[in-house]
Design a protein around this motif. Structure first.
Motif, PDB file in Angstrom:
ATOM      1  N   HIS A  45      13.407  13.362  -9.589  1.00 40.67           N
ATOM      2  CA  HIS A  45      13.877  13.246  -8.358  1.00 40.67           C
ATOM      3  C   HIS A  45      13.464  15.057  -7.679  1.00 40.67           C
ATOM      4  N   VAL A  46      13.775  15.080  -6.000  1.00 40.63           N
ATOM      5  CA  VAL A  46      13.779  16.350  -5.116  1.00 40.63           C
ATOM      6  C   VAL A  46      13.985  16.490  -4.398  1.00 40.63           C
ATOM      7  N   TYR A  47      15.325  17.188  -4.216  1.00 42.97           N
ATOM      8  CA  TYR A  47      16.540  17.125  -2.830  1.00 42.97           C
ATOM      9  C   TYR A  47      15.361  17.996  -2.147  1.00 42.97           C
ATOM     10  N   PHE A  48      15.302  18.068  -0.676  1.00 47.59           N
ATOM     11  CA  PHE A  48      15.234  19.670   0.167  1.00 47.59           C
ATOM     12  C   PHE A  48      16.036  19.345   0.894  1.00 47.59           C
ATOM     13  N   ALA A  49      16.499  21.149   1.019  1.00 52.30           N
ATOM     14  CA  ALA A  49      17.680  21.265   2.395  1.00 52.30           C
ATOM     15  C   ALA A  49      16.563  21.188   3.950  1.00 52.30           C
ATOM     16  N   LEU A  82       6.298  16.088   1.101  1.00 48.09           N
ATOM     17  CA  LEU A  82       7.309  15.377  -0.166  1.00 48.09           C
ATOM     18  C   LEU A  82       6.845  14.223  -0.444  1.00 48.09           C
ATOM     19  N   ARG A  83       5.892  12.964   0.818  1.00 42.65           N
ATOM     20  CA  ARG A  83       5.012  12.470   0.946  1.00 42.65           C
ATOM     21  C   ARG A  83       4.405  12.123   0.706  1.00 42.65           C
ATOM     22  N   TYR A  84       3.119  13.105   0.738  1.00 42.73           N
ATOM     23  CA  TYR A  84       2.327  13.380   0.236  1.00 42.73           C
ATOM     24  C   TYR A  84       2.343  12.693  -1.600  1.00 42.73           C
ATOM     25  N   PHE A  85       3.012  13.463  -2.068  1.00 41.52           N
ATOM     26  CA  PHE A  85       3.478  13.586  -3.404  1.00 41.52           C
ATOM     27  C   PHE A  85       4.260  12.813  -4.018  1.00 41.52           C
ATOM     28  N   GLN A  86       4.560  12.100  -3.390  1.00 45.33           N
ATOM     29  CA  GLN A  86       5.176  10.537  -3.762  1.00 45.33           C
ATOM     30  C   GLN A  86       4.686   9.666  -3.588  1.00 45.33           C
ATOM     31  N   ALA A  87       3.588   9.415  -2.576  1.00 45.27           N
ATOM     32  CA  ALA A  87       2.348   8.851  -2.976  1.00 45.27           C
ATOM     33  C   ALA A  87       0.933   9.150  -3.463  1.00 45.27           C
ATOM     34  N   VAL A  88       1.027  10.499  -4.233  1.00 42.52           N
ATOM     35  CA  VAL A  88       0.002  11.218  -4.967  1.00 42.52           C
ATOM     36  C   VAL A  88      -0.114  10.976  -6.303  1.00 42.52           C
ATOM     37  N   ARG A  89       1.285  11.421  -6.433  1.00 43.56           N
ATOM     38  CA  ARG A  89       1.940  11.956  -8.001  1.00 43.56           C
ATOM     39  C   ARG A  89       2.985  11.398  -8.206  1.00 43.56           C
ATOM     40  N   GLY A  90       4.114  10.137  -7.502  1.00 47.21           N
ATOM     41  CA  GLY A  90       4.196   9.895  -8.142  1.00 47.21           C
ATOM     42  C   GLY A  90       5.349  10.135  -8.275  1.00 47.21           C
ATOM     43  N   LEU A  91       6.123  11.432  -7.295  1.00 47.43           N
ATOM     44  CA  LEU A  91       7.463  12.382  -7.624  1.00 47.43           C
ATOM     45  C   LEU A  91       8.019  11.481  -6.286  1.00 47.43           C
ATOM     46  N   ARG A  92       9.387  11.407  -6.923  1.00 48.65           N
ATOM     47  CA  ARG A  92      10.537  10.657  -5.247  1.00 48.65           C
ATOM     48  C   ARG A  92      11.270  11.550  -4.874  1.00 48.65           C
ATOM     49  N   SER A  93      11.414  11.734  -3.559  1.00 51.57           N
ATOM     50  CA  SER A  93      12.265  12.738  -2.902  1.00 51.57           C
ATOM     51  C   SER A  93      13.063  12.202  -1.804  1.00 51.57           C
ATOM     52  N   THR A  94      14.088  13.635  -1.543  1.00 50.60           N
ATOM     53  CA  THR A  94      14.449  12.939  -0.181  1.00 50.60           C
ATOM     54  C   THR A  94      14.680  13.940   0.054  1.00 50.60           C
ATOM     55  N   ALA A  95      14.800  14.119   1.875  1.00 50.97           N
ATOM     56  CA  ALA A  95      14.821  15.350   3.107  1.00 50.97           C
ATOM     57  C   ALA A  95      16.084  15.332   3.361  1.00 50.97           C
ATOM     58  N   ASP A 122      13.952   8.179   2.622  1.00 54.62           N
ATOM     59  CA  ASP A 122      13.395   9.598   1.598  1.00 54.62           C
ATOM     60  C   ASP A 122      14.137  10.454   2.988  1.00 54.62           C
ATOM     61  N   VAL A 123      14.739  10.276   4.134  1.00 55.26           N
ATOM     62  CA  VAL A 123      15.028  11.498   4.675  1.00 55.26           C
ATOM     63  C   VAL A 123      16.664  10.328   5.400  1.00 55.26           C
ATOM     64  N   TYR A 124      17.971  11.603   5.307  1.00 50.72           N
ATOM     65  CA  TYR A 124      19.094  11.449   5.693  1.00 50.72           C
ATOM     66  C   TYR A 124      19.708  12.312   6.931  1.00 50.72           C
TER      67      TYR A 124
END
Length: 309
Positions: free
Chosen positions: A110-114, A152-165, A231-233
């Motif tokens: 999981h990736v969290y982005f500030a 982030l959405r691209y990498f989640q869709a294409v590479r399965g990398l979960r993330s939250t902005a 995926d966004v909060y």
């Protein structure tokens, strides 16, 4: 407990996040240049990794074996990004794509982005902004943040990398590096400590959602290990203060009736930004926030300590 790396661990929010993660029992790796010499965080049980964000090999090493990556490093501020928008594109945006490539290749969970919870919404005239509102940024800094959110959405869709902005409003508190020159409250307190006038943009009616850094970090730590519906909060206090109200707090806390230096409002500034945090509270509970005066007092104590070193 998770293994987590904080990219930008010696920065303002990043250093507080390191302390919170260690306190919660996570295995923490702190990645940064550490250009100031000593770590800003207080925790001892931390793996310190010195490296360059602009180096792909350093990023590969930083994320190797990690369950969670917190991307809390920015090479620009709103002011420097506006001075040179291409710098933000070449460093923040392009290198974050490299970071996400490293995370996907390393099998990060999981990736969290500030991100930013202010300028990303733009001037839409709303009393509060929710995550489903349109994003209409006009500042290069916020445009870059939104671009990264889309990657982030691209990498989640294409590479399965979960993330939250994490769209963080206007955080303030201790450990804000003075060379960054970002944030009304810390900048004003440093000017007060030096006996200088405090810059005020406009007539003081601009409204922002100010949140104490410890409260932000507490909100983030509550999310770890729990399912996310989105995926966004928005992360903010949900309460707006005018510049005039902030200045009143500064005078109450410091006891100094400082002079004000009036300047025109920059064209990229939004008049009012307050975040609706109901999406967060519905999933993770209602946070308890410091009062503005209490947060300003803690920040003021930090400024005085820094000045007297």
């Amino acid at each position: 407990m998770a293994s987590a790396v904080v990219i930008g661990a010696n920065g303002f929010i990043g250093s507080h996040l390191v302390d919170a993660l260690v306190l919660d029992g996570h295995r923490v790796r702190a990645f940064d240049r550490f250009s100031t010499g000593q770590p800003s965080f207080l925790a001892d049980d931390v793996e310190i990794m010195r490296g360059e964000f602009l180096s792909r090999s350093d990023l590969d090493a930083a994320v190797a074996g990690m369950d969670i990556v917190f991307h809390f490093l920015s090479t620009t501020t709103p002011a420097t990004a506006q001075d040179d928008p291409t710098l933000d594109i070449r460093t923040n945006v392009a290198q974050t794509v490299e970071l996400l490539e490293s995370c996907a290749a390393a099998g990060v969970g999981h990736v969290y982005f500030a991100s930013t919870g202010g300028a990303i919404y733009g001037a839409q005239g709303r009393s509060e902004y929710v995550e489903t509102d349109r994003t209409l940024p006009v500042s290069p800094y916020a445009i870059g943040k939104l671009t990264i959110e889309n990657y982030l959405r691209y990498f989640q869709a294409v590479r399965g990398l979960r993330s939250t902005a994490l769209r963080i409003s206007n955080p303030y508190g201790t450990r804000q590096h003075k060379n960054k020159k970002q944030g009304l409250i810390p900048i004003a307190l440093r000017q007060i400590s030096l006996g200088e006038p405090v810059v005020k943009f406009g007539d003081g009616s601009m409204v922002r959602d100010y949140i104490f850094v410890n409260d932000v970090v507490r909100m983030i730590s509550q999310m770890i290990g729990r399912p996310h519906e989105h995926d966004v909060y928005n992360l903010g206090s949900g309460q707006g203060f005018t510049v005039t109200e902030v200045f009143d707090s500064l005078r109450r806390v410091t006891g100094v009736d400082f002079a004000e230096e009036a300047r025109p409002v920059p064209v990229t500034f939004v008049d009012r930004v307050v975040l609706d945090i109901s999406r967060y509270t519905a999933e993770f509970g209602r946070p308890v926030f410091e009062t503005l005066d209490a947060g300003v007092r803690a920040t003021w104590d930090g400024v005085l300590t820094e000045r007297d070193r």
